[in-house]
Motif scaffolding. Structure first.
Motif, mmCIF file in Angstrom:
data_model
loop_
_atom_site.group_PDB
_atom_site.id
_atom_site.type_symbol
_atom_site.label_atom_id
_atom_site.label_comp_id
_atom_site.label_asym_id
_atom_site.label_seq_id
_atom_site.Cartn_x
_atom_site.Cartn_y
_atom_site.Cartn_z
ATOM 1 N N ARG A 61 0.881 -1.384 -0.073
ATOM 2 C CA ARG A 61 0.148 0.151 -0.043
ATOM 3 C C ARG A 61 0.818 1.169 0.051
ATOM 4 O O ARG A 61 0.597 2.172 -0.822
ATOM 5 N N ALA A 62 1.853 1.276 0.894
ATOM 6 C CA ALA A 62 2.733 2.430 0.684
ATOM 7 C C ALA A 62 3.296 2.821 -0.684
ATOM 8 O O ALA A 62 3.194 3.946 -1.022
ATOM 9 N N ASN A 66 2.081 5.895 -3.255
ATOM 10 C CA ASN A 66 2.912 6.827 -3.933
ATOM 11 C C ASN A 66 3.035 6.742 -5.460
ATOM 12 O O ASN A 66 3.127 7.757 -6.250
ATOM 13 N N PHE A 67 2.560 5.793 -5.984
ATOM 14 C CA PHE A 67 2.390 5.543 -7.412
ATOM 15 C C PHE A 67 1.392 6.206 -7.818
ATOM 16 O O PHE A 67 1.409 6.933 -8.890
ATOM 17 N N TRP A 68 0.235 6.044 -7.225
ATOM 18 C CA TRP A 68 -0.866 6.981 -7.595
ATOM 19 C C TRP A 68 -0.948 8.665 -7.740
ATOM 20 O O TRP A 68 -1.082 9.059 -8.409
ATOM 21 N N SER A 83 10.401 6.067 -5.387
ATOM 22 C CA SER A 83 11.690 4.995 -5.446
ATOM 23 C C SER A 83 11.933 4.363 -4.159
ATOM 24 O O SER A 83 12.148 2.763 -3.944
ATOM 25 N N SER A 84 11.589 4.806 -3.077
ATOM 26 C CA SER A 84 11.921 4.325 -1.476
ATOM 27 C C SER A 84 10.814 3.532 -1.262
ATOM 28 O O SER A 84 11.441 2.210 -0.908
ATOM 29 N N THR A 85 9.573 3.600 -1.775
ATOM 30 C CA THR A 85 8.606 2.619 -1.472
ATOM 31 C C THR A 85 8.737 1.259 -2.295
ATOM 32 O O THR A 85 8.444 0.424 -1.830
ATOM 33 N N LYS A 86 9.251 1.644 -3.490
ATOM 34 C CA LYS A 86 9.364 0.523 -4.448
ATOM 35 C C LYS A 86 10.512 -0.367 -3.718
ATOM 36 O O LYS A 86 10.263 -1.480 -3.915
ATOM 37 N N VAL A 340 -5.120 -1.934 -2.187
ATOM 38 C CA VAL A 340 -5.540 -3.052 -1.203
ATOM 39 C C VAL A 340 -6.083 -4.052 -2.083
ATOM 40 O O VAL A 340 -7.157 -3.947 -2.633
ATOM 41 N N PRO A 341 -5.462 -5.147 -2.464
ATOM 42 C CA PRO A 341 -6.016 -6.304 -3.225
ATOM 43 C C PRO A 341 -7.116 -7.021 -2.210
ATOM 44 O O PRO A 341 -6.866 -7.276 -1.283
ATOM 45 N N ALA A 342 -7.980 -7.627 -2.869
ATOM 46 C CA ALA A 342 -9.022 -8.456 -2.133
ATOM 47 C C ALA A 342 -8.377 -9.747 -1.866
ATOM 48 O O ALA A 342 -7.846 -10.304 -2.594
#
Length: 657
Positions: A61-62, A66-68, A83-86, A340-342
Motif C-alpha cells: 500500500r505504501a 506513492n505510485f498513484w 523510489s524508496s517505497t518501491k 488493497v488487493p481483495a
C-alpha cells in the motif's frame, strides 16, 4: 501494471456476431457461492500465512499510494518517495529468509490442501524475486532510481504542436495527439501531431538505453539470458522461446491479411493514406464524428455500470477511485491498480478491494465519450476480476509476477470487446435524447473497419517483437541511436511501414511493471476470441447475459494466480489456447459480417437493455469520481450512482471541459 493498450489505428474494430443477440427474456442474476470459513489446517501455519499477508499489505500500500500520487501529479507527490517505497516492496519480495520460511512451512506433514495451495503461491512469488546473487538487490534499487528519473523526464516533456499560422504552441498529451491524427481534417495538423509523438523517442532514448542495459545485467545475474526471458518466465511460467512460437504463428497467419489490407486502403484512398499521420484518419473517415453523439461523455459511467450489472458482475464491497479526465502532468495511459488487493483472511473475514482507476478523456472533443467508455469497460474489467479473487492471501490477487500478464489482460479485453458488438451498440449506444445509433451507421462502421482489422493485430504484435529484439541486443549495441533505429525497423517489418503510434511513444516499455508485458495483450486477445466463441456456442449470447459474469467469476476470477492462465482458458473453453478463433474472425468476408449483424442489431434493438437508463444499478461498490486532488462525487455521500453521475456531469459543465 494493468493498463489500457490504446493500440487501435482507426475506428475500433467491431467484434460483431449474429448469435450474440438471440432475443431471450432476462434471466435472474445467478448466485455466486463464496467460501466464508476460516482457512482449514494447522493453526500455526495459518498464523504464519496471515503474518506474511499483513506485512505485504503494509509495503504494497505504501508503494501504491506513492505510485498513484506520482502518476496523477497530485500535490506533494515525490519521485524519491516512490523510489524508496518501491525499494521496500522489492526488499520484501526478494527476502531469501522469507522464501526459506515458506519452504519450511510447505515441508510440514500436517497441512491442509488449502494451506498447501496458498503456500505454493507464496513460494512462487518470492522465488520470482529472490536471487542467490547479492548484488541483484543493489541493481534493483538502482533501476528503481533510474526509472523514477525517466518518468520525470517523460512527465516534464513539452509535448504538443505549434499552430503554423500563429506560431502558438498548443500543449497536448499523447492521447490527444493520437486523437488529432484520427480526427483532424487538416493533413498539416495530423503531421504535426505525429511529429510530436515521434519526439518522445529521442527525448527518452538516452536514459532508456541505460535502463535496458541494467535490466539485462540484472537478468543475467539472476540466471536468465536476458530481461525479456526473465519477465516472461516469472509472469507466464514458460520461456520466451515458447512465447514467440505462439506469436510467430499469429504473425505468419496475419501477414498476408495485413499486406492485402494496406493495398486495399491505398487503392481506396490513395497512397498518401498509408503515411503514418494519415492512416488513422483514412480508416476513421467521418464515422467517428457521426458516431460521437451516441457516446456522450457524461453518460459513460452509467453505461459502463449498467453493462456490467446486466452481466451479473459483483464488485463485492470494493471501493473504486476514478480519475477520468486528462490534464497536464497526468500519466499518459489508462491503468488500474489496487492499493488493497481483495483476499480472505485466514480467519474467514473478507477484505474487499480498493482500486485506483484512471483514463485520459478530454470531454468535448470528438471521440472522448467512446474513449472514456471503452476505458471504463477495460479497466473496470480489471477491477471486477481482482475484486473477485477469493483466496487466503493478497499475493494471490496482486497484479505483478507471478500473476500472468495474459491472465490479467484477458479479463479486461473480453469485457471491453462488448463496445464493438452490434448487440451492445443497439442496446447501449444512445444520444442525449435517448435515440439509438442507427443501423446504417453501424453498417458503415463494419464496412470501414472489418477489412482492416489485421492492422490492429500487427500493431499489437509490434511491441513484443520490438522488446524482444531490444533485449536480445549485446550491451555495446544498446545505444540511443540503435534503439531509435530498431523501433523503425520493427515498425516496417511488422506493420508494413512507419506506425501511427511510434513504438517509443508506447508508455508500457519504460517502467518495470509494464515492460516486457505487451505480449500479454496478444495472448489475452487470443483468449478473448476463444472465450467469446465458447460463450456464443454454449449460451447463445454475451451481452446482457448474467451467466457470463457467473462463469468468469467462478472459473477465471476466484482462483487468482493459483492456477496457470493456460489451464484456466482450457477449463472455461474446453480447448487449449490458440489463435484460431481470432484468425477465423479476421477471415470472415465483410458482406457476411454485415448480413449477420443486421439481424443481430435488430433483435437487440427490439429487446432493449436489460437495465434501462435511469434505473438503479447495484455493483456492490462505492465509487469516488475524482480529478487529481479533488473529490468531485462519491456514491456514499450522494446516495447512489445516478446521483453521483449527475453531480459529476454538473461539475464537467461548470468546469467548461
Amino acid at each position: 501494471m494493468l493498463r489500457s493498450r490504446a493500440h487501435s489505428v482507426g475506428f475500433p474494430g467491431l467484434r460483431l456476431h449474429i448469435s450474440a443477440l438471440r432475443a431471450r427474456p432476462p434471466t435472474p442474476r445467478p448466485s455466486i457461492v463464496m467460501a466464508a470459513t476460516a482457512l482449514p489446517g494447522n493453526p500455526d501455519v495459518s498464523t504464519f500465512i496471515q503474518g506474511i499477508n499483513d506485512k505485504y499489505l503494509e509495503v504494497h500500500r505504501a508503494y501504491e499510494d506513492n505510485f498513484w500520487a506520482t502518476k496523477m501529479a497530485l500535490s506533494g507527490a515525490s519521485t524519491s518517495a516512490l523510489s524508496s517505497t518501491k525499494n521496500a516492496l522489492d526488499e520484501f519480495l526478494s527476502s531469501q529468509d522469507r522464501l526459506q520460511a515458506v519452504r519450511d512451512a510447505e515441508a510440514r506433514p500436517d497441512l491442509s490442501p488449502e494451506q498447501r495451495r496458498v503456500l505454493a503461491v507464496l513460494r512462487r512469488t518470492f522465488a520470482t524475486y529472490v536471487s542467490e546473487e547479492e548484488s541483484v538487490a543493489t541493481l534493483r534499487a538502482r533501476l528503481n532510481d533510474l526509472e523514477a528519473e525517466l518518468a520525470g523526464v517523460r512527465n516534464r516533456m513539452r509535448l504538443g504542436t505549434t499552430d503554423p499560422a500563429t506560431g502558438e504552441f498548443r500543449p497536448a498529451s499523447s492521447v490527444q495527439l493520437r486523437n488529432a491524427m484520427k480526427m483532424s481534417g487538416e493533413e498539416s495538423a495530423r503531421r504535426a501531431a505525429y511529429d510530436a509523438l515521434r519526439s518522445i523517442g529521442p527525448a527518452i532514448a538516452g536514459p532508456f538505453a541505460a535502463i535496458v542495459r541494467l535490466r539485462n545485467e540484472l537478468a543475467r545475474r539472476a540466471g536468465f539470458p536476458n530481461y525479456y526471458d526473465m519477465k516472461v518466465q516469472a509472469a507466464e511460467g514458460f520461456t520466451q522461446a515458447r512465447l514467440f512460437q505462439m506469436l510467430d504463428g499469429l504473425e505468419s497467419a496475419t501477414r498476408q491479411l495485413a499486406t492485402d489490407a494496406r493495398a486495399r486502403l491505398a487503392a481506396a484512398k490513395g497512397k498518401d493514406s498509408l503515411k503514418p499521420w494519415n492512416i488513422s484518419n483514412a480508416l476513421a473517415g467521418d464515422i467517428e464524428t457521426r458516431m460521437d453523439p451516441y457516446f456522450p461523455f457524461e453518460n459513460a459511467v452509467d453505461v459502463w455500470a449498467r453493462t456490467f450489472a446486466a452481466l451479473g458482475i459483483d464488485y463485492r464491497g470494493s471501493i473504486m477511485r476514478l480519475d477520468l479526465c486528462d490534464r497536464p502532468g497526468k500519466y499518459s495511459n489508462g491503468f488500474c491498480h489496487w492499493p488493497v488487493p481483495a483476499y480472505r483472511k485466514v480467519d474467514g473475514a473478507w477484505v474487499p478491494a480498493q482500486t485506483n482507476f484512471t483514463s485520459l478523456a478530454t470531454p468535448g472533443s470528438v471521440g472522448s465519450g467512446k474513449t472514456a467508455l471503452v476505458t471504463l469497460l477495460h479497466e473496470g474489467g480489471h477491477a471486477a476480476h481482482f475484486a473477485n479473487v477469493d483466496q487466503a492471501s493478497p499475493l494471490c490477487s496482486q497484479e505483478r509476477a507471478p500473476t500472468s500478464v495474459a491472465y490479467a489482460e484477458n479479463q479486461s479485453m473480453l469485457l471491453d470487446s462488448l463496445a464493438g458488438d452490434a448487440a451492445w451498440l443497439a442496446r447501449y449506444a444512445r444520444d442525449a435524447a435517448g435515440q439509438p445509433v442507427p443501423w446504417s451507421l453501424v453498417r458503415e462502421a463494419i464496412e470501414a473497419g472489418h477489412p482492416y482489422a489485421a492492422f490492429t493485430v500487427r500493431s499489437m504484435l509490434a511491441v513484443p517483437y520490438f522488446e524482444k529484439a531490444l533485449y536480445d541486443l549485446p550491451d555495446d549495441q544498446i545505444t540511443p541511436e540503435r534503439i531509435l533505429g530498431l523501433a523503425d525497423e520493427v515498425e516496417a517489418g511488422v506493420e508494413g511501414g512507419p506506425a501511427p503510434r511510434p513504438l517509443l511513444s508506447v508508455p508500457h516499455i519504460l517502467s518495470d511493471e509494464s515492460s516486457a508485458y505487451y505480449h500479454g495483450y496478444v495472448l489475452a486477445e487470443m483468449g478473448v476470441h476463444q472465450a467469446r466463441a465458447h460463450f456464443l456456442k454454449t449460451l447463445g449470447r454475451i451481452v446482457d447475459e448474467p451467466e457470463v459474469g457467473a462463469a468468469l467469476t467462478r472459473v477465471y476470477w476466484q482462483p487468482g494466480n493459483s492456477v496457470p492462465f493456460l489451464d484456466l482458458v482450457e477449463r472455461l473453453t474446453e480447448a487449449p489456447l490458440t489463435a484460431d478463433a481470432w484468425v477465423k474472425e479476421l477471415q470472415v468476408p465483410v458482406e457476411v459480417k454485415v448480413a449477420e449483424e443486421e439481424v443481430a442489431y435488430r433483435e437487440a434493438l427490439e429487446a432493449g437493455p436489460r437495465i434501462p437508463p435511469g434505473s438503479p444499478v447495484d455493483l456492490n461498490m462505492r465509487i469516488l469520481l475524482v480529478h487529481g486532488d479533488e473529490t468531485v462525487a462519491d456514491t456514499e455521500v450522494e446516495g447512489s450512482l445516478p446521483a453521483a453521475c449527475a453531480k459529476y456531469t454538473a461539475w464537467l459543465a461548470n468546469k467548461g471541459t
